[in-house]
Design an enzyme around this catalytic site. Structure first.
Site, PDB file in Angstrom:
ATOM      1  N   ARG A  93      47.955  38.805  31.073  1.00 24.11           N
ATOM      2  CA  ARG A  93      48.300  39.126  32.456  1.00 24.11           C
ATOM      3  C   ARG A  93      49.598  38.422  32.844  1.00 24.11           C
ATOM      4  O   ARG A  93      50.450  38.990  33.532  1.00 24.11           O
ATOM      5  CB  ARG A  93      47.179  38.710  33.407  1.00 24.11           C
ATOM      6  N   ASN A 148      40.262  47.103  34.857  1.00 21.98           N
ATOM      7  CA  ASN A 148      41.571  47.564  35.317  1.00 21.98           C
ATOM      8  C   ASN A 148      42.482  47.895  34.130  1.00 21.98           C
ATOM      9  O   ASN A 148      42.225  47.451  33.012  1.00 21.98           O
ATOM     10  CB  ASN A 148      42.217  46.465  36.175  1.00 21.98           C
ATOM     11  N   CYS A 170      36.508  50.594  42.382  1.00 26.08           N
ATOM     12  CA  CYS A 170      37.427  49.484  42.660  1.00 26.08           C
ATOM     13  C   CYS A 170      36.979  48.795  43.943  1.00 26.08           C
ATOM     14  O   CYS A 170      36.611  49.463  44.914  1.00 26.08           O
ATOM     15  CB  CYS A 170      38.852  50.011  42.812  1.00 26.08           C
ATOM     16  N   ASP A 171      37.033  47.477  43.950  1.00 28.89           N
ATOM     17  CA  ASP A 171      36.582  46.747  45.136  1.00 28.89           C
ATOM     18  C   ASP A 171      37.714  46.442  46.119  1.00 28.89           C
ATOM     19  O   ASP A 171      37.473  45.848  47.170  1.00 28.89           O
ATOM     20  CB  ASP A 171      35.877  45.453  44.753  1.00 28.89           C
ATOM     21  N   HIS A 200      44.442  52.021  43.704  1.00 28.62           N
ATOM     22  CA  HIS A 200      45.528  51.099  44.077  1.00 28.62           C
ATOM     23  C   HIS A 200      46.746  51.845  44.604  1.00 28.62           C
ATOM     24  O   HIS A 200      47.866  51.344  44.529  1.00 28.62           O
ATOM     25  CB  HIS A 200      45.928  50.196  42.897  1.00 28.62           C
ATOM     26  N   TYR A 265      47.978  47.565  48.037  1.00 29.75           N
ATOM     27  CA  TYR A 265      48.786  47.702  46.822  1.00 29.75           C
ATOM     28  C   TYR A 265      50.008  48.593  47.026  1.00 29.75           C
ATOM     29  O   TYR A 265      50.915  48.585  46.185  1.00 29.75           O
ATOM     30  CB  TYR A 265      47.930  48.240  45.673  1.00 29.75           C
TER      31      TYR A 265
END
Length: 442
Positions: A93, A148, A170-171, A200, A265
């Site tokens: 990440r 994700n 998705c939360d 997103h 997002y």
């Protein structure tokens, strides 16, 4: 009472204890006969398992808990599989975020080049998980996926394993709803939202509180304050700096475009230059998490193992766990509860491609989601979504065809990337960083 075997794939995630608590507080309605933590990182899973065992002892001490790295042990006769894999962990990440920032481009784990890199790492591990479920789990299994980037995972799995019993969720919208509820000083469960977009990448079109339309009230508030509650005691105010900035930044979108309330997002696509300017290329969100939540939870486990007095209950909570359990219960008992999920469009949004994987409200039945029809959407939003949907299609093409050119097209087309030349530099650096994870591109 019917009971279920449930597997958490990615059992070593620091979110696992919160999911387990959310499951076990529902034991009178959603009873488990076995809970399995499944991960390919035994050491990490065992550490998180210390806290999970504590949760089980507190809430359902008779429950059989299994920790395994063996897919056959994990999936055999499973009813539900909660997937929350992070391929490459936070080290990758960090690369997803820092490589684009080196070239003045948004560095984010699910949006822009970072999201495309993460997608190329995750597609085939998700396909592998589906194949394990098809081989070992009950024929009626459901995978409820948090892994994700969910938009790319949804598009790829639907293409590569179209018959898989998988529901991608998705939360983030639920977290925004939590903030809306704090702003309105109400319970999150009393809100009902209308929404359209990709994961997103979407907008709330209506928000109702116990049936009353409060959309305009929220728009006025968000245009001035973002999604930040004014209540000084709000838990949201104690979040990491990057999240504070993200919630506040929504005001810049909402004050400019008045139709809808944006998903947070959208800042990465509509305010990319501002996001890059406010980012530290040497210390990104990945570093915040590694130095924050990750460090706190593993330090606590080490102290607990050393015999120190540690309050492990502080790692039990979160809307993340509540949402996935709510969705699973609706699948299990045909509750037809209404949630935002990812589905193949098929006319849900009339003027988007039928094969787009859209995020819209749907009624969740034991046969899967029944999407709510959104109708046509305005030109501005349609144009944005079609561009991003094409990016996601191209990156799935790149994975399936092992195509460097398709990957370069995806990177170039992303709204976060200014030019082909910048896209190529980022992609080439990403190939080096992801050598152990990506399919080879030719």
């Amino acid at each position: 009472m019917k009971t279920f075997k449930l597997v958490i794939a990615g059992g070593g995630s620091t979110y696992t204890p919160g999911i387990v608590k959310s499951l076990l507080v529902q034991k009178d309605r959603f009873k488990l006969n076995e809970l399995v933590l499944y991960d390919n990182n035994a050491e990490r899973q065992e550490a998180v398992g210390v806290i999970v065992r504590h949760v089980v002892e507190m809430f359902d001490p008779e429950l059989k808990l299994t920790l395994t790295t063996d897919p056959e042990v994990a999936m055999t006769d499973a009813d539900f599989i909660f997937a929350q894999m992070r391929v490459g962990l936070y080290a990758m990440r960090e690369q997803d975020e820092k490589i684009p920032l080196k070239y003045g481009v948004v560095g984010q784990e699910t949006c822009g080049p970072g999201g495309l890199a993460y997608g190329l790492r995750t597609i085939y591990p998700m396909v592998e998980l589906i194949d394990y479920c098809e081989k070992y789990a009950k024929p009626t299994y459901w995978i409820v996926n948090y892994s994700n980037p969910a938009a790319i995972v949804a598009k790829a799995t639907f293409r590569l394993r179209p018959k898989a019993r998988i529901l991608n969720i998705c939360d983030m919208p639920v977290a925004i709803e939590r903030n809306m509820a704090e702003i309105l000083e109400c319970d999150r469960h009393d809100l009902e939202v209308d929404y359209f977009g990709l994961n997103h990448f979407g907008w709330f079109t209506k928000v109702r509180l116990n049936g009353e339309d409060v959309t305009e009230k929220l728009k006025s508030y968000v245009a001035e304050h973002g999604y930040m509650p004014q209540n000084a005691k709000s838990d949201v105010l104690h979040s990491d700096p990057s999240w504070l900035h993200t919630y506040e930044n929504a005001k810049n979108i909402c004050s400019a475009f008045h139709d809808y309330l944006p998903n947070t997002y959208m800042q990465y696509y509509l305010l990319g230059d501002e996001v890059v300017k406010s980012s530290d290329p040497n210390h990104t969100r990945a570093n915040e998490v590694m130095e924050g939540r990750e460090k706190r939870i593993f330090d606590a486990v080490a102290d607990y193992r050393a015999g120190k007095d540690v309050d492990l209950t502080k790692f039990f909570g979160g809307v993340h766990g509540e949402f996935i359990v709510d969705v699973a219960m609706s699948l299990a008992f045909d509750l037809r509860k209404r949630y935002l999920v990812m589905v193949e469009n098929n006319g849900a949004v009339e003027n988007l491609p039928s094969d787009a994987m859209v995020e819209v409200p749907a009624y969740i039945t034991d046969r899967g989601p029944e999407p709510v029809r959104v109708g046509e959407i305005p030109t501005f939003y349609k144009g944005l979504i079609e561009q991003q949907e094409a990016v996601e299609k191209l990156i799935v093409d790149a994975a399936v065809e092992h195509s460097y050119e398709k990957a370069l097209m995806a990177f170039t087309l992303s709204k976060t990337v200014p030019s082909l030349l910048v896209a190529k530099k980022i992609l080439d650096d990403m190939i080096v960083a992801n050598k152990a994870y990506w399919p080879e591109l030719h």
